[in-house]
Design an enzyme around this catalytic site. Sequence first.
Site: not given
Length: 281
Positions: A94, A50, A117
Site C-alpha cells: 500500500q 480491498k 498492482d
Amino acid sequence: MRAKLINGKEMAENIKISLKKQISEFAYPPQLAIVMVGNDDASAVYVRNKQKAAAQIGMVSHFHHLDEDIREEEVIKIIQQLNEDSEVNGIIVQLPLPKHLNTHNIINSISPFKDVDGFHPINTGMLQNNQQPYFVAATPLGIMKMLNGIYSDLSGKSVTIIGASMIVGRPLATLLLNQGCTVSITHSQTKNIKQYTGTADIVISACGVANLVKQDWIKAGAVLIDVGINRTKEGKLCGDIDFEDVKDKAFAITPVPGGVGPMTVAMLLLNTVNAYILQRG
Ligand code: NAD
C-alpha cells in the site's frame, strides 16, 4: 444535454460476480498479501475496502501491518518470504510509504509474477514496449474497461490526462497510446492545461485538486473520467472535475464516489485471479 453517468460501481459489481463464480470452480481460493507500513488513515480505509471486496468473492487476503519505523531491509525480507510462499498468489504494498523507505527498492523486490498492482519495472517496461505485461496497474486498467465499454474503437481519439504519476497517468497514457489514441499528459508544471483539455475527445483527471476542471475546460460532447478523490472545504467527497458545472456539456462522466474507485478494487481482484491462473497453470 445531460451527460450519461458511467456507473463504475455497477460495472465493478458485475465483474466481482463473475470473479466469484470463477473462484468457486478453483481447487483453492486465490490469496492476496497486502503489506502496509505505518498508520496512514486513508491507506487504512483503502486496505479495508480491498480486504472486504476480496472476502466477498471468496478470495483470501492476508494483512501484513508493519511498524512505521521498520527498516527497508526488513520490509524487503518480508516481501521475499511472500515471493517464495507458493500459497500467496498476489502481493501489493500500500502506497505511500513512510519517507525513510525507498518506494522503488520495495516495489522492485516483489516478484513480477505476483505484482498484482502492476508497478514492477518488468511489468511497466513490457507495457511501454507494447508487449502484454503479466499485470497492469488497477486504476488505469479499470479506466480502459470503462472507455472500451463506451467506444468500440479508441483509435484516433484525442485524450488529455491531467496528472503524470507512476500509478495512474503514466501507465494510462501508454495503454491509450497502445490502442491508437493521441495522448497529451499534463501535470503541475504544464502551462495553460485548458489548451490541451479543450480540444480532447476524452479528458481524464488524476491530479487530486478538488473541482479543478470546469465546463470552459472541455469541448462539448467530451467523455470525462474523474480519478481524483478529494474533500471540499465543507468536508464533502469530490473529484477533480466539477461535476455540477460540466454535466450539461459532457457526453459522459464518471461520478465521485461510484466511478473509478470501485473499478480499481475490482481490477485488483481480477489481477489476483489472473495471478492464481498464471501460477497454477
Ligand atoms: P500524485 O500526487 O502521485 O500525482 C499527482 C499528479 O498530478 C502529478 O503528476 C502532479 O504533477 C499533477 N498535479 C498536481 N497538481 C496539479 C494541478 N494543479 N494541475 C495539473 N496537474 C497537477 O497522485 P496520484 O497518486 O496519482 O493520485 C491523484 C489523485 O487520484 C488523488 O486524488 C488520488 O486520491 C486519486 N486516486 C484515485 C484512485 C481511485 O481508485 N479512484 C486511485 C489512485 C489515485
